[in-house]
Scaffold this active site. Structure first.
Site: not given
Ligand code: NAD
Length: 438
Positions: A11, A30, A154, A214, A266
């Site tokens: 993402v 990161d 997202e 989702n 996800c």
């Protein structure tokens, strides 16, 4: 705008790159030093169509940079996106430790008004918790800067992520004040020139929208897998049922697929987190529990089809497709892992081929000498007792069946994604097994 994207996974890397593509200055941060080293060496650590070329051009234009220095990222930016992982915790809930750790860094390094944008999938109420953490850190420092916390879930799909980010069906923004809403609306105005809506809601509604979306998609898959059971009993065909069902405009065709169940980073974790959210309010949600159970069961149903076809599984099988879906190298929660492990545990050896996910798969099966990886999809078939199709990559859809017939020792195909025509294969002399097929 000056943007810091914390977390450069599927993402964060896509979002950061697309935000740079329209002219923003984006610092991607990161904590994984290796990832940042690779990105600074022009090596993209994940496979996503078009991502590599966009990173390259935006790096060249100096709009996109990569660093492990979160202090620098926060201090230099007006908007700080949180795009770190929220994996399943031991009790099924979303593990928020990475989100909270970024919140605490923001509190430590905030130096002016900032908008903190949470892109990670998080339960209702998380924006308030992030706000508290930042406030506490500022208190410890004896400083006070204004900031707003915004929810911006997202919806990109791996495998089509760039397209989804650049031209989304909708953008959801959860804001609790006008100041941050205005900036967010401006930021996203460039991505909705197609007339698709920006849904501006409060933060908690926004957080719930992501889980509800989702879970709805996961529900449609589990629904079809349940109907597929009925089809098998009555010798009906799930694809015919899909046609008759999905053409009802109130229902639609999308995500009505029976198969080996959903995987990925996800759906499985978000359905589990939804179940836990209900526990937290003192309820048991039978609906979400059923979605999860049906999905887990589905892989086992497919394995049982293979197991019951043979006297024993001490045989070689060819597996086509490893990633949890096509056009990605992502192996997280891929049904292939479960099915291959069950086969190996029962004495099988596996010849595997996947167009992009073999490097990831090698890491997962590193300790097994029962799985061999092939660079050519047909070579994997040589002498195998069956072809087992687990991911519907395009290159598997119209293969050379005569060649498959010649190469397989036993002419059997297990089609975990219902991509083949059973009649056509039977005419060619194959024994065919799908999910809910006539
Ligand atoms: P990912 O695991 O691919 O990436 C997360 C990154 O965050 C990793 O690179 C990790 O090193 C980094 N990170 C963790 N803690 C950090 C810290 N304190 N500071 C800096 N970096 C840190 O995860 P992902 O798939 O990109 O998912 C991120 C979030 O977006 C999750 O909440 C997920 O549910 C959600 N989401 C994912 C998708 C998808 O298709 N993958 C789609 C929509 C939403």
């Amino acid at each position: 705008m000056k943007i810091c994207m914390v977390g450069t996974g599927y993402v964060g890397l896509v979002s950061g790159t697309c935000l740079a593509e329209i002219g923003n200055d984006v610092i991607c941060v990161d904590s994984n030093q290796e990832k940042i080293r690779l990105l600074n060496d022009n090596i993209v650590p994940i496979y996503e169509p078009r991502l590599e070329e966009l990173i390259e051009s935006n790096r060249k234009a100096k709009r996109l940079t990569f660093t492990t220095d979160i202090k620098y990222g926060i201090e230099s930016s007006d908007l700080i996106f949180i795009a770190v992982g929220t994996p399943t915790d031991y009790d099924g809930s979303a593990d928020l430790r990475y989100v909270f750790s970024v919140a605490s860094d923001i509190g430590k390094y905030i130096n002016d008004y900032k908008i903190v944008v949470n892109k990670s999938t998080v339960p209702a109420g998380t924006a308030d918790k992030v706000k508290k953490i930042i406030d506490n850190e500022m208190k410890n420092r004896g400083v006070s800067f204004e900031f707003d916390v915004v929810s911006n879930p997202e919806f990109l799909k791996e495998g089509n992520a760039i397209e989804d980010f650049m031209r989304p069906d909708r953008v959801v923004i959860g804001c609790d004040n006008e100041r941050s809403a205005k900036v967010m609306m401006e930021l996203y105005s460039h991505f909705v020139k197609n007339g698709h809506p920006v849904i501006l809601v409060d933060t908690k509604s926004s957080e719930i929208i992501k889980y509800a979306s989702n879970c709805m998609l996961a529900l449609r898959i589990s629904f079809m897998n349940e109907i597929a059971k009925l089809c098998e009993k009555y010798e009906a065909d799930i694809l015919s049922v899909r046609q008759g069902l999905g053409t009802d405009q109130r229902i639609g065709m999308a995500f009505l697929y029976a198969g080996i169940g959903y995987g990925g980073s996800c759906f499985p974790k978000d359905v589990k987190a939804m179940i836990k959210m209900f526990h937290d309010i003192g309820e048991n949600s039978k609906l979400f529990e059923a979605i999860d159970e049906i999905n887990e069961r589905q892989r086992e149903i497919f394995f049982n089809k293979i197991e019951s076809r043979f006297d024993n599984l001490k045989k070689k099988f060819a597996v086509w497709g490893l990633s949890f879906k096509p056009n990605t190298d992502d192996m997280r929660e891929a049904p292939a892992i479960h099915i291959i492990n069950r086969l190996i545990d029962n004495g099988a050896t596996i010849n595997a081929y996947d167009p992009k996910a073999m490097n990831e798969a090698k890491k997962i099966f590193v300790s097994s000498n029962k799985i061999h990886f092939f660079e050519d999809q047909y070579e994997a078939l040589d002498g195998a007792s069956a072809l087992i199709l687990l991911t519907e990559w395009n290159c598997f859809k119209e293969p050379d069946f005569d060649r498959i017939y010649q190469l397989l020792k036993e002419k059997i195909i297990f089609d975990g994604r219902n991509i083949y025509n059973p009649e056509k294969l039977r005419e060619k002399g194959f024994e065919y097994f799908g999910i809910g097929r006539k």
